[in-house]
Design an enzyme around this catalytic site. Structure first.
Site, short mmCIF file in Angstrom:
data_model
loop_
_atom_site.label_atom_id
_atom_site.label_comp_id
_atom_site.label_asym_id
_atom_site.label_seq_id
_atom_site.Cartn_x
_atom_site.Cartn_y
_atom_site.Cartn_z
N CYS A 80 -59.52 -20.36 -90.75
CA CYS A 80 -58.11 -20.29 -90.36
C CYS A 80 -57.69 -18.88 -89.93
O CYS A 80 -56.52 -18.65 -89.63
CB CYS A 80 -57.22 -20.78 -91.50
N LYS A 83 -50.43 -24.73 -100.35
CA LYS A 83 -51.47 -25.55 -99.73
C LYS A 83 -52.76 -25.36 -100.52
O LYS A 83 -53.27 -24.24 -100.63
CB LYS A 83 -51.67 -25.14 -98.28
N ARG A 124 -62.72 -22.98 -97.75
CA ARG A 124 -61.42 -22.33 -97.60
C ARG A 124 -60.83 -21.86 -98.93
O ARG A 124 -59.65 -21.56 -99.02
CB ARG A 124 -60.43 -23.32 -96.96
N LYS A 144 -48.89 -29.39 -100.33
CA LYS A 144 -49.92 -30.17 -99.65
C LYS A 144 -51.23 -30.08 -100.40
O LYS A 144 -51.62 -28.96 -100.76
CB LYS A 144 -50.09 -29.62 -98.24
C1 PBG Z 1 -55.10 -26.69 -90.69
C2 PBG Z 1 -54.67 -27.93 -91.35
C3 PBG Z 1 -55.41 -28.83 -92.15
C4 PBG Z 1 -54.57 -29.91 -92.43
C5 PBG Z 1 -53.34 -29.63 -91.84
N1 PBG Z 1 -53.42 -28.40 -91.19
C6 PBG Z 1 -56.82 -28.80 -92.56
C7 PBG Z 1 -57.34 -27.76 -93.43
O1 PBG Z 1 -56.63 -26.89 -93.96
O2 PBG Z 1 -58.55 -27.77 -93.60
C8 PBG Z 1 -54.94 -31.13 -93.21
C9 PBG Z 1 -54.18 -32.37 -92.87
C10 PBG Z 1 -54.74 -33.62 -93.42
O3 PBG Z 1 -55.75 -33.66 -94.13
O4 PBG Z 1 -54.13 -34.67 -93.11
N2 PBG Z 1 -55.25 -25.58 -91.47
#
Ligand code: PBG
Length: 324
Positions: A130, A195, A217, A248
């Site tokens: 990211c 997140k 990550r 999230k």
């Molecule tokens: C990007 C991002 C992700 C998701 C939303 N934005 C993936 C991640 O962080 O690996 C996941 C969304 C989902 O699983 O529905 N950083």
């Protein structure tokens, strides 16, 4: 007062009684529908890891957004799969990039829907992280300026709101500053504030082709064991100017949703992520679960926990079912 004087069942006897005392009302107004933009025209390619979801070229994305608007869904969230990826994720802020084209096309044809863009580099970097990678690690401070450029390019394309999902420290302030300096002080930021480094993103990474090529990550996304830290993350993002704060994934973190709602004075969003979506889809396909019943229960549960806004791939189905 206790049984037999108090009988809770008295108010459950008929649908009208239940309706009258219902505490949580899930509404189509609460929903954001995430969509995946790809290059080309006439493309509506099923995403194998997410049954019922599609890779959509800009023309098809406009159609899908128009259908979502007709169902009363107030907003879409856009992800882009670029033509090319590089070490720096440069195509994330290319003025003629996939998301920028998608935003412009939607705002032209379906002006009356909120277009939110996911601001991150992972879909655009060849290594899938990211942020910028230096010496095998994601470099926080070097990434900030790029994220601000991405957000600004989305605003210039016409995005109504930007949603940084990268989890770099300080990115909300950086993005806020860049937007304000360029005359976009009216564009809100929905920050993926808490997140988590979740296994529930698996199907999405296949859909967005954004799995990290090395490592994981956990160096920037949060440890699923932590809730106090989520509150600190939220406090920081609000301090930096976040207008909406997101937790999230949703289901494994409903306690966090609830605490964030209680402790902070900002609208709370929860992302019912790809893994939560496919669990229901797979079980429904096998005939093990009733999809409509489970989806409405899940979304109502997320709302009851404290979410004002729910990001969900079920948005169109839920919108239809809420009308029945
Ligand atoms: C990007 C991002 C992700 C998701 C939303 N934005 C993936 C991640 O962080 O690996 C996941 C969304 C989902 O699983 O529905 N950083």
């Amino acid at each position: 007062m206790y049984f037999p004087d108090y009988r809770p069942r008295r108010l459950r006897r008929t649908e009208n009684l239940r309706r009258m005392i219902r505490e949580t009302a899930l509404s189509v107004d609460d929903l954001i529908y995430p969509l995946f933009a790809v290059p080309g025209t006439g493309v509506r390619e099923p995403i194998s890891s997410m049954p019922g979801q599609y890779h959509l070229s800009v023309d098809k994305l406009v159609e899908e957004t128009a259908a979502a608007k007709d169902l009363g869904i107030p907003a879409v969230l856009l992800f882009g799969l670029p033509e090319t990826k590089d070490e720096l994720g440069s195509f994330a802020y290319y003025p003629d990039g996939i998301v920028q084209r998608a935003v412009a096309a939607i705002k032209k044809s379906v002006p009356d829907i909120i277009v939110i863009t996911d601001v991150c580099l992972c879909d655009y970097t060849s290594h899938g992280h990211c942020g910028l990678v230096k010496d095998g690690e994601v470099d926080n401070d070097a990434t900030l300026e790029l994220l601000a450029r991405v957000a600004l390019s989305h605003a210039e394309a016409g995005a109504d709101m930007v949603a940084p999902s990268d989890m770099m420290d300080g990115r909300v302030a950086e993005i806020r500053g860049a937007l304000d300096d360029a005359g976009y002080s009216h564009i809100p930021i929905m920050s993926y504030a808490a997140k988590y480094a979740s296994a529930f993103y698996g199907p999405f990474r296949e859909a967005a082709q954004s799995a990290p090529a090395f490592g994981d990550r956990r160096g920037y996304q949060m440890d699923p064991a932590n809730a106090e830290e989520a509150l600190r993350e939220v406090a920081l993002d609000i301090g930096e100017g976040a207008d909406i704060i997101m937790v999230k994934p949703a289901l494994p973190f409903l306690d966090v949703v609830s605490r964030v709602k209680q402790e902070f004075d900002r609208p709370v969003a929860a992302y019912n992520v790809s893994g939560e979506y496919v669990m229901v889809k797979a079980a429904a396909e096998k005939g093990w679960l009733d999809e409509k019943g489970v989806v409405l229960e899940v979304l109502t549960g997320i709302k009851r926990a404290g979410a004002d806004i729910i990001l969900t791939y079920f948005a169109p189905d839920a919108a239809r079912w809420l009308k029945d």
